[in-house]
Design a protein around this motif. Structure first.
Motif, PDB file in Angstrom:
ATOM      1  N   GLY A  11      60.083  49.464  99.884  1.00  9.44           N
ATOM      2  CA  GLY A  11      58.848  48.864 100.364  1.00  9.44           C
ATOM      3  C   GLY A  11      57.994  49.762 101.225  1.00  9.44           C
ATOM      4  N   HIS A  12      58.611  50.519 102.128  1.00  7.75           N
ATOM      5  CA  HIS A  12      57.806  51.332 103.040  1.00  7.75           C
ATOM      6  C   HIS A  12      57.035  52.425 102.306  1.00  7.75           C
ATOM      7  CE1 HIS A  12      60.655  54.727 103.025  1.00  7.75           C
ATOM      8  NE2 HIS A  12      61.612  53.830 103.074  1.00  7.75           N
ATOM      9  N   SER A  13      57.578  52.898 101.173  1.00  4.40           N
ATOM     10  CA  SER A  13      56.846  53.912 100.415  1.00  4.40           C
ATOM     11  C   SER A  13      55.639  53.303  99.711  1.00  4.40           C
ATOM     12  CB  SER A  13      57.767  54.592  99.394  1.00  4.40           C
ATOM     13  OG  SER A  13      58.133  53.712  98.351  1.00  4.40           O
ATOM     14  N   VAL A  14      55.753  52.051  99.290  1.00  5.84           N
ATOM     15  CA  VAL A  14      54.608  51.349  98.694  1.00  5.84           C
ATOM     16  C   VAL A  14      53.541  51.125  99.750  1.00  5.84           C
ATOM     17  CG1 VAL A  14      53.852  49.246  97.511  1.00  5.84           C
ATOM     18  CG2 VAL A  14      56.114  50.211  97.020  1.00  5.84           C
ATOM     19  N   MET A  15      53.938  50.705 100.924  1.00  2.61           N
ATOM     20  CA  MET A  15      52.990  50.480 102.012  1.00  2.61           C
ATOM     21  C   MET A  15      52.251  51.758 102.369  1.00  2.61           C
ATOM     22  SD  MET A  15      55.369  48.091 104.449  1.00  2.61           S
ATOM     23  CE  MET A  15      56.071  46.560 103.857  1.00  2.61           C
ATOM     24  N   ALA A  16      52.979  52.875 102.398  1.00  2.50           N
ATOM     25  CA  ALA A  16      52.356  54.152 102.740  1.00  2.50           C
ATOM     26  C   ALA A  16      51.297  54.547 101.719  1.00  2.50           C
ATOM     27  CB  ALA A  16      53.419  55.243 102.841  1.00  2.50           C
ATOM     28  N   GLU A  17      51.512  54.171 100.463  1.00  2.00           N
ATOM     29  CA  GLU A  17      50.546  54.486  99.413  1.00  2.00           C
ATOM     30  C   GLU A  17      49.250  53.706  99.598  1.00  2.00           C
ATOM     31  OE1 GLU A  17      50.152  53.707  94.616  1.00  2.00           O
ATOM     32  OE2 GLU A  17      52.103  54.316  95.426  1.00  2.00           O
TER      33      GLU A  17
ATOM     34  N   ASP B 166      46.893  55.465 106.398  1.00  2.00           N
ATOM     35  CA  ASP B 166      46.640  55.808 107.794  1.00  2.00           C
ATOM     36  C   ASP B 166      47.534  55.054 108.774  1.00  2.00           C
ATOM     37  OD1 ASP B 166      44.565  57.536 107.040  1.00  2.00           O
ATOM     38  OD2 ASP B 166      43.104  55.903 107.021  1.00  2.00           O
ATOM     39  N   ARG B 167      48.362  54.165 108.260  1.00  3.25           N
ATOM     40  CA  ARG B 167      49.217  53.391 109.145  1.00  3.25           C
ATOM     41  C   ARG B 167      50.473  54.192 109.480  1.00  3.25           C
ATOM     42  NH1 ARG B 167      51.226  47.166 108.155  1.00  3.25           N
ATOM     43  NH2 ARG B 167      52.739  48.126 106.741  1.00  3.25           N
ATOM     44  N   PRO B 168      50.945  54.124 110.714  1.00  3.12           N
ATOM     45  CA  PRO B 168      52.143  54.880 111.099  1.00  3.12           C
ATOM     46  C   PRO B 168      53.361  54.480 110.268  1.00  3.12           C
ATOM     47  CG  PRO B 168      51.002  54.066 113.047  1.00  3.12           C
ATOM     48  CD  PRO B 168      50.348  53.410 111.861  1.00  3.12           C
TER      49      PRO B 168
ATOM     50  N   VAL C 119      58.023  50.909 108.150  1.00  4.80           N
ATOM     51  CA  VAL C 119      59.466  50.674 108.153  1.00  4.80           C
ATOM     52  C   VAL C 119      59.780  49.327 108.796  1.00  4.80           C
ATOM     53  CG1 VAL C 119      61.668  51.471 109.102  1.00  4.80           C
ATOM     54  CG2 VAL C 119      60.063  53.118 108.097  1.00  4.80           C
ATOM     55  N   ARG C 120      59.074  49.005 109.895  1.00  2.00           N
ATOM     56  CA  ARG C 120      59.304  47.727 110.578  1.00  2.00           C
ATOM     57  C   ARG C 120      58.965  46.554 109.662  1.00  2.00           C
ATOM     58  NH1 ARG C 120      56.795  43.735 112.339  1.00  2.00           N
ATOM     59  NH2 ARG C 120      54.758  44.622 111.793  1.00  2.00           N
ATOM     60  N   GLN C 121      57.799  46.632 109.013  1.00  2.00           N
ATOM     61  CA  GLN C 121      57.393  45.529 108.154  1.00  2.00           C
ATOM     62  C   GLN C 121      58.246  45.455 106.893  1.00  2.00           C
ATOM     63  OE1 GLN C 121      53.289  45.406 106.575  1.00  2.00           O
ATOM     64  NE2 GLN C 121      53.227  43.310 107.381  1.00  2.00           N
ATOM     65  N   ASP C 122      58.676  46.603 106.405  1.00  2.47           N
ATOM     66  CA  ASP C 122      59.573  46.631 105.250  1.00  2.47           C
ATOM     67  C   ASP C 122      60.859  45.879 105.578  1.00  2.47           C
ATOM     68  OD1 ASP C 122      60.764  47.224 102.813  1.00  2.47           O
ATOM     69  OD2 ASP C 122      61.302  49.263 103.370  1.00  2.47           O
ATOM     70  N   ALA C 123      61.383  46.072 106.784  1.00  2.81           N
ATOM     71  CA  ALA C 123      62.608  45.376 107.196  1.00  2.81           C
ATOM     72  C   ALA C 123      62.387  43.870 107.224  1.00  2.81           C
ATOM     73  CB  ALA C 123      63.063  45.872 108.563  1.00  2.81           C
TER      74      ALA C 123
ATOM     75  N   ALA D  74      64.293  41.154 104.728  1.00  5.27           N
ATOM     76  CA  ALA D  74      65.007  39.975 105.215  1.00  5.27           C
ATOM     77  C   ALA D  74      64.540  38.725 104.466  1.00  5.27           C
ATOM     78  CB  ALA D  74      64.778  39.814 106.716  1.00  5.27           C
ATOM     79  N   ARG D  75      63.243  38.640 104.195  1.00  7.42           N
ATOM     80  CA  ARG D  75      62.728  37.502 103.430  1.00  7.42           C
ATOM     81  C   ARG D  75      63.245  37.542 101.997  1.00  7.42           C
ATOM     82  NH1 ARG D  75      56.345  36.251 101.923  1.00  7.42           N
ATOM     83  NH2 ARG D  75      56.812  34.563 100.452  1.00  7.42           N
ATOM     84  N   GLU D  76      63.300  38.735 101.412  1.00  7.16           N
ATOM     85  CA  GLU D  76      63.795  38.866 100.042  1.00  7.16           C
ATOM     86  C   GLU D  76      65.270  38.473  99.941  1.00  7.16           C
ATOM     87  OE1 GLU D  76      62.369  42.082  97.382  1.00  7.16           O
ATOM     88  OE2 GLU D  76      61.557  42.954  99.225  1.00  7.16           O
ATOM     89  N   VAL D  77      66.055  38.839 100.945  1.00  5.43           N
ATOM     90  CA  VAL D  77      67.473  38.469 100.956  1.00  5.43           C
ATOM     91  C   VAL D  77      67.619  36.952 100.998  1.00  5.43           C
ATOM     92  CG1 VAL D  77      69.610  38.552 102.296  1.00  5.43           C
ATOM     93  CG2 VAL D  77      68.265  40.631 101.987  1.00  5.43           C
ATOM     94  N   ALA D  78      66.762  36.301 101.781  1.00  6.92           N
ATOM     95  CA  ALA D  78      66.859  34.850 101.964  1.00  6.92           C
ATOM     96  C   ALA D  78      66.365  34.075 100.752  1.00  6.92           C
ATOM     97  CB  ALA D  78      66.078  34.435 103.209  1.00  6.92           C
TER      98      ALA D  78
END
Length: 216
Positions: free
Chosen positions: A52-58, A62-64, A69-73, A77-81
């Motif tokens: 997920g974090h690599s998709v977000m970076a794409e 400009d986002r850190p 990584v935080r949002q990916d986590a 967690a939502r995907e696991v549930a």
């Protein structure tokens, strides 16, 4: 037409290859795209088969990285549930059962909790060798995961056959120097060596000399 391929080991993607998690993946990533004012179809096309974090970076260059990584986590967690609607790809259980004496590994962009949860939801068992997101520094389409699995199994990459469904996964496998069987008709657009509609009818055997034969 029947095709016969030989190898020394098989490497298996999870989502879209063994497990149909499309409803969950699409729902979560569509929510993320809309929350950031992004084109939903473009995000969904990029998200399958990748961390997920690599998709977000794409899409948010400009986002850190720490925020990605935080949002990916959080999304993991939502995907696991959320397991409602997750089922096996037709033929997956029988296919996995046929690999008892065949060197094989799971290579997935999911982390351990997500891989375990989705495989269980689909009634499948995680292979003894599994390369997950915790084990790599680069997500598919980088070849690291597949190369790591080949190394663990002590098999030359050229002697591996990969089962994949996504653009990122097929690209990663080809970059690793491996042959690819695309699962699902949509995978044909990504350049696999062969394509099967699902895993029904895929027959795998292993000879006494260790040669693995795959019949499609």
């Amino acid at each position: 037409m029947t095709f016969t391929l030989t190898a020394r080991a098989l490497l298996l993607d999870m989502d879209g290859t063994l497990v149909d998690s499309t409803p969950v993946v699409n729902r979560i990533w569509a929510d993320w795209a809309r929350a950031h004012g992004l084109d939903v179809d473009a995000v969904l096309d990029a998200a399958h088969g990748r961390q997920g974090h690599s998709v977000m970076a794409e899409f948010l260059p400009d986002r850190p990285r720490s925020e990605n990584v935080r949002q990916d986590a959080e999304m993991l967690a939502r995907e696991v549930a959320e397991t409602d609607g997750i089922v096996e790809i037709p033929g997956a259980a029988v296919f996995l059962a046929s690999l008892t004496d065949v060197p094989h590994a799971l290579v997935t962009s999911a982390n351990v909790p997500l891989a375990s949860g989705r495989m269980a939801a689909a009634g499948l068992t995680v292979p003894a060798v599994a390369v997950t997101s915790e084990d790599v520094t680069e997500s598919k389409p980088a070849p690291e995961g597949f190369l790591s699995a080949a190394s663990i199994l002590d098999v030359d990459p050229a002697d591996c056959i990969v089962f994949e469904d996504s653009r990122a996964g097929v690209t990663a496998a080809r970059a690793a120097g491996m042959r690819v069987i695309g699962v699902g008709s949509a995978s044909s657009a990504f350049g696999p060596n062969h394509v099967v509609a699902d895993l029904t009818g895929v027959i795998v055997t292993r000879d006494d000399d260790g040669t693995v034969t795959v019949r499609l």
